[in-house]
Design a protein around this motif. Structure first.
Motif, PDB file in Angstrom:
ATOM      1  N   THR A 123       0.822  -1.210   0.000  1.00  0.00           N
ATOM      2  CA  THR A 123       0.000   0.000   0.000  1.00  0.00           C
ATOM      3  C   THR A 123       0.852   1.255   0.000  1.00  0.00           C
ATOM      4  O   THR A 123       0.609   2.201  -0.770  1.00  0.00           O
ATOM      5  CB  THR A 123      -0.945  -0.002   1.214  1.00  0.00           C
ATOM      6  N   LEU A 124       1.871   1.295   0.836  1.00  0.00           N
ATOM      7  CA  LEU A 124       2.733   2.474   0.921  1.00  0.00           C
ATOM      8  C   LEU A 124       3.539   2.665  -0.359  1.00  0.00           C
ATOM      9  O   LEU A 124       3.724   3.808  -0.821  1.00  0.00           O
ATOM     10  CB  LEU A 124       3.674   2.348   2.119  1.00  0.00           C
ATOM     11  N   LEU A 125       4.022   1.570  -0.953  1.00  0.00           N
ATOM     12  CA  LEU A 125       4.770   1.688  -2.207  1.00  0.00           C
ATOM     13  C   LEU A 125       3.879   2.228  -3.323  1.00  0.00           C
ATOM     14  O   LEU A 125       4.278   3.133  -4.074  1.00  0.00           O
ATOM     15  CB  LEU A 125       5.338   0.322  -2.599  1.00  0.00           C
ATOM     16  N   VAL A 126       2.680   1.680  -3.430  1.00  0.00           N
ATOM     17  CA  VAL A 126       1.757   2.124  -4.476  1.00  0.00           C
ATOM     18  C   VAL A 126       1.317   3.567  -4.219  1.00  0.00           C
ATOM     19  O   VAL A 126       1.187   4.367  -5.153  1.00  0.00           O
ATOM     20  CB  VAL A 126       0.541   1.186  -4.553  1.00  0.00           C
ATOM     21  N   TYR A 127       1.076   3.899  -2.952  1.00  0.00           N
ATOM     22  CA  TYR A 127       0.670   5.269  -2.613  1.00  0.00           C
ATOM     23  C   TYR A 127       1.748   6.268  -3.033  1.00  0.00           C
ATOM     24  O   TYR A 127       1.440   7.328  -3.598  1.00  0.00           O
ATOM     25  CB  TYR A 127       0.397   5.359  -1.120  1.00  0.00           C
ATOM     26  N   ALA A 128       3.003   5.937  -2.754  1.00  0.00           N
ATOM     27  CA  ALA A 128       4.100   6.820  -3.174  1.00  0.00           C
ATOM     28  C   ALA A 128       4.163   6.930  -4.693  1.00  0.00           C
ATOM     29  O   ALA A 128       4.419   8.018  -5.237  1.00  0.00           O
ATOM     30  CB  ALA A 128       5.422   6.286  -2.625  1.00  0.00           C
ATOM     31  N   GLY A 129       3.922   5.813  -5.388  1.00  0.00           N
ATOM     32  CA  GLY A 129       3.912   5.854  -6.845  1.00  0.00           C
ATOM     33  C   GLY A 129       2.782   6.705  -7.390  1.00  0.00           C
ATOM     34  O   GLY A 129       2.958   7.456  -8.366  1.00  0.00           O
ATOM     35  N   LEU A 130       1.611   6.620  -6.779  1.00  0.00           N
ATOM     36  CA  LEU A 130       0.467   7.419  -7.231  1.00  0.00           C
ATOM     37  C   LEU A 130       0.723   8.911  -7.029  1.00  0.00           C
ATOM     38  O   LEU A 130       0.349   9.738  -7.866  1.00  0.00           O
ATOM     39  CB  LEU A 130      -0.788   6.998  -6.475  1.00  0.00           C
ATOM     40  N   ARG A 131       1.356   9.252  -5.900  1.00  0.00           N
ATOM     41  CA  ARG A 131       1.600  10.673  -5.618  1.00  0.00           C
ATOM     42  C   ARG A 131       2.661  11.255  -6.555  1.00  0.00           C
ATOM     43  O   ARG A 131       2.762  12.482  -6.673  1.00  0.00           O
ATOM     44  CB  ARG A 131       2.045  10.854  -4.163  1.00  0.00           C
ATOM     45  N   SER A 132       3.467  10.420  -7.171  1.00  0.00           N
ATOM     46  CA  SER A 132       4.509  10.923  -8.079  1.00  0.00           C
ATOM     47  C   SER A 132       4.001  11.147  -9.496  1.00  0.00           C
ATOM     48  O   SER A 132       4.734  11.673 -10.332  1.00  0.00           O
ATOM     49  CB  SER A 132       5.684   9.941  -8.105  1.00  0.00           C
ATOM     50  N   ILE A 133       2.769  10.754  -9.788  1.00  0.00           N
ATOM     51  CA  ILE A 133       2.202  10.959 -11.132  1.00  0.00           C
ATOM     52  C   ILE A 133       1.824  12.428 -11.289  1.00  0.00           C
ATOM     53  O   ILE A 133       1.065  12.962 -10.475  1.00  0.00           O
ATOM     54  CB  ILE A 133       0.969  10.060 -11.349  1.00  0.00           C
ATOM     55  N   PRO A 134       2.303  13.100 -12.326  1.00  0.00           N
ATOM     56  CA  PRO A 134       1.965  14.527 -12.515  1.00  0.00           C
ATOM     57  C   PRO A 134       0.457  14.727 -12.678  1.00  0.00           C
ATOM     58  O   PRO A 134      -0.248  13.905 -13.282  1.00  0.00           O
ATOM     59  CB  PRO A 134       2.720  14.898 -13.800  1.00  0.00           C
ATOM     60  N   GLN A 135      -0.041  15.838 -12.163  1.00  0.00           N
ATOM     61  CA  GLN A 135      -1.464  16.143 -12.243  1.00  0.00           C
ATOM     62  C   GLN A 135      -1.917  16.396 -13.670  1.00  0.00           C
ATOM     63  O   GLN A 135      -3.118  16.320 -13.966  1.00  0.00           O
ATOM     64  CB  GLN A 135      -1.768  17.367 -11.375  1.00  0.00           C
ATOM     65  N   ALA A 136      -0.983  16.693 -14.565  1.00  0.00           N
ATOM     66  CA  ALA A 136      -1.365  16.959 -15.950  1.00  0.00           C
ATOM     67  C   ALA A 136      -2.055  15.753 -16.586  1.00  0.00           C
ATOM     68  O   ALA A 136      -2.961  15.907 -17.415  1.00  0.00           O
ATOM     69  CB  ALA A 136      -0.121  17.341 -16.763  1.00  0.00           C
ATOM     70  N   TYR A 137      -1.651  14.551 -16.192  1.00  0.00           N
ATOM     71  CA  TYR A 137      -2.280  13.350 -16.738  1.00  0.00           C
ATOM     72  C   TYR A 137      -3.743  13.264 -16.308  1.00  0.00           C
ATOM     73  O   TYR A 137      -4.626  12.933 -17.098  1.00  0.00           O
ATOM     74  CB  TYR A 137      -1.532  12.113 -16.279  1.00  0.00           C
ATOM     75  N   TYR A 138      -4.006  13.576 -15.045  1.00  0.00           N
ATOM     76  CA  TYR A 138      -5.378  13.523 -14.552  1.00  0.00           C
ATOM     77  C   TYR A 138      -6.224  14.627 -15.193  1.00  0.00           C
ATOM     78  O   TYR A 138      -7.409  14.426 -15.479  1.00  0.00           O
ATOM     79  CB  TYR A 138      -5.384  13.662 -13.028  1.00  0.00           C
ATOM     80  N   GLN A 139      -5.634  15.790 -15.398  1.00  0.00           N
ATOM     81  CA  GLN A 139      -6.365  16.880 -16.031  1.00  0.00           C
ATOM     82  C   GLN A 139      -6.727  16.545 -17.470  1.00  0.00           C
ATOM     83  O   GLN A 139      -7.853  16.832 -17.913  1.00  0.00           O
ATOM     84  CB  GLN A 139      -5.532  18.158 -15.962  1.00  0.00           C
ATOM     85  N   ALA A 140      -5.774  15.937 -18.182  1.00  0.00           N
ATOM     86  CA  ALA A 140      -6.067  15.539 -19.560  1.00  0.00           C
ATOM     87  C   ALA A 140      -7.152  14.469 -19.600  1.00  0.00           C
ATOM     88  O   ALA A 140      -8.044  14.495 -20.472  1.00  0.00           O
ATOM     89  CB  ALA A 140      -4.799  15.020 -20.227  1.00  0.00           C
ATOM     90  N   ALA A 141      -7.113  13.527 -18.650  1.00  0.00           N
ATOM     91  CA  ALA A 141      -8.145  12.486 -18.599  1.00  0.00           C
ATOM     92  C   ALA A 141      -9.508  13.083 -18.279  1.00  0.00           C
ATOM     93  O   ALA A 141     -10.534  12.653 -18.823  1.00  0.00           O
ATOM     94  CB  ALA A 141      -7.763  11.437 -17.555  1.00  0.00           C
ATOM     95  N   ALA A 142      -9.534  14.104 -17.389  1.00  0.00           N
ATOM     96  CA  ALA A 142     -10.812  14.749 -17.058  1.00  0.00           C
ATOM     97  C   ALA A 142     -11.377  15.491 -18.260  1.00  0.00           C
ATOM     98  O   ALA A 142     -12.597  15.480 -18.492  1.00  0.00           O
ATOM     99  CB  ALA A 142     -10.609  15.706 -15.883  1.00  0.00           C
ATOM    100  N   ILE A 143     -10.515  16.135 -19.028  1.00  0.00           N
ATOM    101  CA  ILE A 143     -10.978  16.834 -20.231  1.00  0.00           C
ATOM    102  C   ILE A 143     -11.559  15.857 -21.236  1.00  0.00           C
ATOM    103  O   ILE A 143     -12.572  16.127 -21.898  1.00  0.00           O
ATOM    104  CB  ILE A 143      -9.820  17.639 -20.853  1.00  0.00           C
ATOM    105  N   ASP A 144     -10.936  14.678 -21.353  1.00  0.00           N
ATOM    106  CA  ASP A 144     -11.424  13.668 -22.291  1.00  0.00           C
ATOM    107  C   ASP A 144     -12.648  12.923 -21.759  1.00  0.00           C
ATOM    108  O   ASP A 144     -13.225  12.101 -22.472  1.00  0.00           O
ATOM    109  CB  ASP A 144     -10.320  12.658 -22.602  1.00  0.00           C
ATOM    110  N   GLY A 145     -13.023  13.176 -20.507  1.00  0.00           N
ATOM    111  CA  GLY A 145     -14.180  12.495 -19.930  1.00  0.00           C
ATOM    112  C   GLY A 145     -13.920  11.039 -19.606  1.00  0.00           C
ATOM    113  O   GLY A 145     -14.842  10.214 -19.648  1.00  0.00           O
ATOM    114  N   ALA A 146     -12.669  10.709 -19.258  1.00  0.00           N
ATOM    115  CA  ALA A 146     -12.323   9.315 -18.963  1.00  0.00           C
ATOM    116  C   ALA A 146     -12.923   8.895 -17.625  1.00  0.00           C
ATOM    117  O   ALA A 146     -12.981   9.676 -16.672  1.00  0.00           O
ATOM    118  CB  ALA A 146     -10.807   9.154 -18.930  1.00  0.00           C
ATOM    119  N   SER A 147     -13.354   7.651 -17.549  1.00  0.00           N
ATOM    120  CA  SER A 147     -13.906   7.105 -16.315  1.00  0.00           C
ATOM    121  C   SER A 147     -12.779   6.783 -15.340  1.00  0.00           C
ATOM    122  O   SER A 147     -11.597   6.789 -15.690  1.00  0.00           O
ATOM    123  CB  SER A 147     -14.721   5.852 -16.609  1.00  0.00           C
TER     124      SER A 147
END
Length: 316
Positions: free
Chosen positions: A168-192
């Motif tokens: 859990t801690l390893l994955v959590y650290a990996g998730l926090r290192s993902i740039p927010q730009a990827y999530y913003q692009a996914a939100a613009i595309d309407g990704a689930s």
């Protein structure tokens, strides 16, 4: 032109580490290798037996059964703890005091010593005074001292409680290192949420998950303290891991030669299997190992035909 002289004095800083490793690992390993090749019957009575002890270990049915149990347990551990660790990491808060509190709570099982974990679960699962044992017995007969299934499930649940937080801690650290730009692009595309996990988070977590897989496999395959304290390898030999069997041979039976050969084969298997595991997981990251899809092949063929057409036109 004169080459610059290199200052190698910094290597002297590594010497203390080399001495410590030599004293704690290399020298004991050499002693074990010596025991595995000689039948030591006394201080002045040693008989060289070559690979006889290794052959005995390889053909021993008890060791083969323990190996199968260990491998089964490790596969079950990976199949349960990796998905569960990913699930818990995605549920944890991303920032603020809630994230800090969640990290502290999740990390608690990891700071508990292994023997304390085994003792705690031994008491917790007792059918007379243990909270867990009494509760489970209200729904079904539970007795890990007599039931092979109950003992196996108890070991699996205990290890899951103890070590899933690491994933859990390893994955959590990996998730926090993902740039927010990827999530913003996914939100613009309407990704689930599932699409974000599959196409954004999972690819970025590949190396983190590889580390988690390797750590959990090596640790689960060397498991000793928890099952020894909770079940002692029983009932019968149903939860007897390779580590417990090795201890029985080395200390209980005092068969040092077989135990030495057993230890070396045990050590080499973990090293080789971990290396193969790592190699397979990183095949697509090696130079020249990029996967070519049919679409890419068609595109390359079209580009080749276009270049050929341009060369033909230039001739005229």
């Amino acid at each position: 032109m004169d080459a610059k002289r290199k200052n190698n004095k910094a290597w002297f800083l590594v010497l203390p580490v080399v001495f410590v490793v030599a004293f704690t690992a290399i020298i004991p390993l050499m002693a074990v290798a010596n025991y595995s090749l000689q039948d030591i019957q006394g201080a002045d009575n040693r008989i060289f037996v070559g690979l006889d002890f290794f052959k005995r270990v390889a053909t021993d049915p008890n060791i083969q059964d323990a190996f199968a149990r260990n491998l089964t347990l490790s596969m079950q551990v990976l199949l349960i703890q990796i998905p569960l660790g990913i699930f818990l990491a995605r549920l944890m808060p991303k920032s603020g005091w809630k994230a800090s509190a969640a990290l502290v709570v999740v990390a608690i099982p990891l700071i508990i010593p292994w023997n304390v974990v085994g003792t705690t679960w031994r008491i917790f699962t007792r059918s007379d005074i243990g909270l867990g044992g009494v509760l489970v017995n209200k729904f079904t007969d539970y007795n890990l001292s007599e039931s092979t299934f109950d003992a196996w499930v108890t070991i699996l649940v205990m290890d899951t409680w103890h070590w899933t937080p690491l994933v859990t801690l390893l994955v959590y650290a990996g998730l926090r290192s993902i740039p927010q730009a990827y999530y913003q692009a996914a939100a613009i595309d309407g990704a689930s949420a599932m699409a974000v996990f599959r196409f954004v988070e999972l690819p970025k977590l590949k190396r983190v998950l590889m580390i988690a897989l390797l750590l959990r496999f090596m640790d689960s395959f060397m498991m000793y303290t928890e099952p020894f304290v909770v079940t002692g390898g029983g009932p019968g030999s149903s939860t007897q891991t390779l580590s417990i069997l090795l201890t029985t041979i080395a200390i209980g039976q005092f068969d040092i030669g077989v135990a030495g050969a057993f230890s070396l084969m045990y050590f080499l298997f973990i090293q080789i299997f971990s290396f193969l595991f790592f190699t397979v997981l990183t095949l697509d990251e090696r130079p020249g190992a990029t996967k070519v899809t049919p679409k890419d092949k068609r595109k390359l063929r079209e580009e080749k035909e276009e270049n050929q057409s341009i060369r033909n036109l230039r001739r005229f």
